[in-house]
Design a protein around this motif. Structure first.
Motif, PDB file in Angstrom:
ATOM      1  N   LYS A  83       2.357 -13.091  -6.047  1.00  0.00           N
ATOM      2  CA  LYS A  83       1.827 -11.844  -6.781  1.00  0.00           C
ATOM      3  C   LYS A  83       1.771 -10.744  -5.694  1.00  0.00           C
ATOM      4  O   LYS A  83       1.455 -10.898  -4.532  1.00  0.00           O
ATOM      5  CB  LYS A  83       0.518 -12.174  -7.037  1.00  0.00           C
ATOM      6  CG  LYS A  83       0.086 -10.632  -8.417  1.00  0.00           C
ATOM      7  CD  LYS A  83      -1.542 -10.640  -8.878  1.00  0.00           C
ATOM      8  CE  LYS A  83      -2.107  -9.306 -10.023  1.00  0.00           C
ATOM      9  NZ  LYS A  83      -0.501  -9.471 -10.766  1.00  0.00           N
ATOM     10  N   ILE A  84       2.602  -9.681  -5.670  1.00  0.00           N
ATOM     11  CA  ILE A  84       2.464  -8.763  -4.920  1.00  0.00           C
ATOM     12  C   ILE A  84       1.631  -7.779  -5.701  1.00  0.00           C
ATOM     13  O   ILE A  84       2.516  -6.639  -6.604  1.00  0.00           O
ATOM     14  CB  ILE A  84       4.266  -7.925  -4.512  1.00  0.00           C
ATOM     15  CG1 ILE A  84       5.012  -9.570  -4.436  1.00  0.00           C
ATOM     16  CG2 ILE A  84       4.322  -7.015  -3.731  1.00  0.00           C
ATOM     17  CD1 ILE A  84       4.847  -9.560  -3.310  1.00  0.00           C
ATOM     18  N   VAL A  85       0.534  -6.733  -5.588  1.00  0.00           N
ATOM     19  CA  VAL A  85      -0.055  -5.856  -5.452  1.00  0.00           C
ATOM     20  C   VAL A  85      -0.028  -4.780  -4.657  1.00  0.00           C
ATOM     21  O   VAL A  85       0.179  -4.207  -4.176  1.00  0.00           O
ATOM     22  CB  VAL A  85      -1.599  -6.147  -5.434  1.00  0.00           C
ATOM     23  CG1 VAL A  85      -2.263  -5.317  -5.826  1.00  0.00           C
ATOM     24  CG2 VAL A  85      -1.593  -7.459  -5.599  1.00  0.00           C
ATOM     25  N   ASN A  86       0.055  -3.380  -6.038  1.00  0.00           N
ATOM     26  CA  ASN A  86       0.712  -2.179  -5.700  1.00  0.00           C
ATOM     27  C   ASN A  86      -0.030  -1.319  -5.594  1.00  0.00           C
ATOM     28  O   ASN A  86      -0.465  -1.089  -7.151  1.00  0.00           O
ATOM     29  CB  ASN A  86       2.749  -1.670  -6.434  1.00  0.00           C
ATOM     30  CG  ASN A  86       3.153  -2.886  -6.365  1.00  0.00           C
ATOM     31  OD1 ASN A  86       4.075  -2.430  -5.063  1.00  0.00           O
ATOM     32  ND2 ASN A  86       4.141  -3.799  -6.793  1.00  0.00           N
ATOM     33  N   GLU A  87      -0.464  -0.758  -4.949  1.00  0.00           N
ATOM     34  CA  GLU A  87      -2.057   0.326  -4.470  1.00  0.00           C
ATOM     35  C   GLU A  87      -1.339   0.825  -3.955  1.00  0.00           C
ATOM     36  O   GLU A  87      -1.095   1.317  -2.379  1.00  0.00           O
ATOM     37  CB  GLU A  87      -2.748  -0.364  -4.470  1.00  0.00           C
ATOM     38  CG  GLU A  87      -3.429  -1.233  -4.960  1.00  0.00           C
ATOM     39  CD  GLU A  87      -4.217  -0.458  -6.564  1.00  0.00           C
ATOM     40  OE1 GLU A  87      -4.355   0.616  -7.066  1.00  0.00           O
ATOM     41  OE2 GLU A  87      -4.492  -1.013  -8.051  1.00  0.00           O
ATOM     42  N   ASP A  88      -1.001   2.244  -4.064  1.00  0.00           N
ATOM     43  CA  ASP A  88      -1.184   3.218  -3.239  1.00  0.00           C
ATOM     44  C   ASP A  88      -2.446   3.589  -2.402  1.00  0.00           C
ATOM     45  O   ASP A  88      -3.140   5.299  -2.414  1.00  0.00           O
ATOM     46  CB  ASP A  88      -0.133   4.449  -3.766  1.00  0.00           C
ATOM     47  CG  ASP A  88       0.116   5.955  -2.784  1.00  0.00           C
ATOM     48  OD1 ASP A  88      -0.055   5.945  -1.933  1.00  0.00           O
ATOM     49  OD2 ASP A  88       0.417   6.648  -3.523  1.00  0.00           O
ATOM     50  N   GLN A 126       0.775  -1.449  -0.225  1.00  0.00           N
ATOM     51  CA  GLN A 126      -0.008   0.031  -0.116  1.00  0.00           C
ATOM     52  C   GLN A 126       0.500   0.768   0.074  1.00  0.00           C
ATOM     53  O   GLN A 126       0.283   2.562  -0.107  1.00  0.00           O
ATOM     54  CB  GLN A 126      -0.759  -0.287   1.589  1.00  0.00           C
ATOM     55  CG  GLN A 126      -1.657  -1.744   1.176  1.00  0.00           C
ATOM     56  CD  GLN A 126      -3.046  -1.102   2.278  1.00  0.00           C
ATOM     57  OE1 GLN A 126      -2.542  -1.749   3.862  1.00  0.00           O
ATOM     58  NE2 GLN A 126      -3.922  -0.369   2.341  1.00  0.00           N
ATOM     59  N   LYS A 127       2.535   0.939  -0.331  1.00  0.00           N
ATOM     60  CA  LYS A 127       3.225   1.937  -0.355  1.00  0.00           C
ATOM     61  C   LYS A 127       3.413   3.369   0.723  1.00  0.00           C
ATOM     62  O   LYS A 127       3.160   4.610   1.030  1.00  0.00           O
ATOM     63  CB  LYS A 127       3.001   2.731  -1.269  1.00  0.00           C
ATOM     64  CG  LYS A 127       2.092   2.202  -2.763  1.00  0.00           C
ATOM     65  CD  LYS A 127       3.988   1.692  -3.068  1.00  0.00           C
ATOM     66  CE  LYS A 127       3.906   1.001  -4.317  1.00  0.00           C
ATOM     67  NZ  LYS A 127       5.619   0.523  -5.044  1.00  0.00           N
ATOM     68  N   GLN A 128       3.202   2.317   1.724  1.00  0.00           N
ATOM     69  CA  GLN A 128       3.613   3.393   3.242  1.00  0.00           C
ATOM     70  C   GLN A 128       4.897   3.439   3.176  1.00  0.00           C
ATOM     71  O   GLN A 128       5.920   2.846   2.527  1.00  0.00           O
ATOM     72  CB  GLN A 128       2.966   2.074   4.663  1.00  0.00           C
ATOM     73  CG  GLN A 128       1.731   1.988   4.529  1.00  0.00           C
ATOM     74  CD  GLN A 128       1.412   0.584   3.972  1.00  0.00           C
ATOM     75  OE1 GLN A 128       1.831  -0.047   3.357  1.00  0.00           O
ATOM     76  NE2 GLN A 128       0.862  -0.174   5.484  1.00  0.00           N
ATOM     77  N   PRO A 129       5.584   4.639   4.344  1.00  0.00           N
ATOM     78  CA  PRO A 129       6.951   5.211   3.924  1.00  0.00           C
ATOM     79  C   PRO A 129       7.733   3.908   5.065  1.00  0.00           C
ATOM     80  O   PRO A 129       7.119   3.220   5.985  1.00  0.00           O
ATOM     81  CB  PRO A 129       7.088   6.456   4.902  1.00  0.00           C
ATOM     82  CG  PRO A 129       5.244   6.625   4.423  1.00  0.00           C
ATOM     83  CD  PRO A 129       4.227   5.584   4.438  1.00  0.00           C
TER      84      PRO A 129
END
Length: 309
Positions: A101-106, A79-82
């Motif tokens: 599978k790695i799902v990238n969603e901000d 989830q694009k946490q710092p």
């Protein structure tokens, strides 16, 4: 044999015993609720926490010996946490040879934009995460979505709903997703959190912190968790008895007229489930009741199971 060798042997014995217990409990839950069927493609939601690591281990172990054939694919939502260590899970899963599978969603940026400073972000974050996982399950052709909630999570949810929501509602081991498109399963439904914690320590899983977003924990859930842990320390066996109660519901002795036809009861109905014994002096076991509703202990021993002080 040296003292160190004896210690190593003892540790291995304890590890094997704990692993067998978790595997047995997982297998039993899967069988009781028909969680996995032949040909299933199961999306294992992997957060990087102790519960999801343990779930993946148990399912992988059962996959090798189960009488039915099923696939596993691990899915993590980045989830694009710092500060999120995005390399940990791919490296770990590749070392196991587990498809993933790695799902990238901000979603982090969305939540920070929508939620005022100082307010908890968990509710919106959960809804976004759930929607993304449902979409991913459809893309992967998954027939089941596996979540890592355990027995203690289910009890906590029951008490949360009773104390704060006015409902006797828990967290079921198996259900249809809220969008009506997926079957969600919780294979660790019969596993104790403290067993999972011990197993995690022994396995040295590469745990990813759950506080990267800076959000506060659910305070109500923390209150319930602490209450149950205190009961478990002060009254060993109480947690087991309460979970057994979740599997032995008697609608005729509650007050939900949508579950039981109270209106049609008359003097000719006969005694239902023992009749009215609410004011009787009950003989209760001093230790937990087993899963089949029976007790191995002296029925003459009495215990007020509602006493919490």
């Amino acid at each position: 044999m040296t003292q160190n060798q004896e210690l190593t042997k003892a540790q291995k014995y304890n590890f094997d015993k704990l692993q067998k217990k978790l595997r047995r409990n997982t297998g039993q839950a899967i069988a009781d609720f028909n969680m996995i069927e032949d040909g299933d493609r199961i999306m294992v939601c992997l957060s990087g926490g102790k519960d999801s690591y343990t779930m993946l281990e148990m399912l992988s172990s059962l996959q090798r010996s189960a009488p039915v054939s099923f696939e596993l694919i691990a899915v993590n939502l980045d989830q694009k946490q710092p500060g999120f260590p995005e390399h940990i899970l791919p490296e770990y899963l590749e070392s196991l040879g587990v498809p993933y599978k790695i799902v990238n969603e901000d979603t982090y940026s969305i939540v920070k934009e929508k939620v005022p400073e100082g307010k908890t972000t968990c509710s919106l974050c959960s809804r976004l995460r759930r929607g993304i996982l449902y979409r991913t399950a459809k893309e992967l052709g998954a027939t089941k979505i596996a979540l890592g909630h355990h027995r203690d999570d289910m009890l906590e949810t029951l008490f949360l709903n009773m104390f704060y929501g006015g409902k006797m509602k828990g967290m079921p081991p198996k259900l249809v997703s809220d969008n009506g498109e997926h079957v969600v399963i919780r294979p660790l439904a019969y596993c104790r959190e403290k067993d999972i914690e011990r197993y995690t320590e022994m396995k040295a899983f590469p745990i990813i912190p759950c506080n990267l977003c800076g959000s506060q924990p659910n305070l109500q859930r923390q209150v319930i968790k602490e209450m149950l842990r205190d009961w478990d320390k002060r009254y060993p066996g109480r947690i087991e008895t309460m979970f057994t109660a979740m599997q032995n519901v008697v609608p005729s002795h509650l007050a939900d007229f949508s579950l039981f036809d109270f209106k049609s009861i008359d003097k000719d109905s006969g005694a239902i489930n023992g009749g009215d014994i609410a004011f009787d002096k009950e003989d209760l076991p001093s230790s937990p009741v087993s899963g089949d509703g029976t007790s191995e202990f002296d029925p003459g021993e009495k215990l007020d199971i509602l006493q919490v002080n």
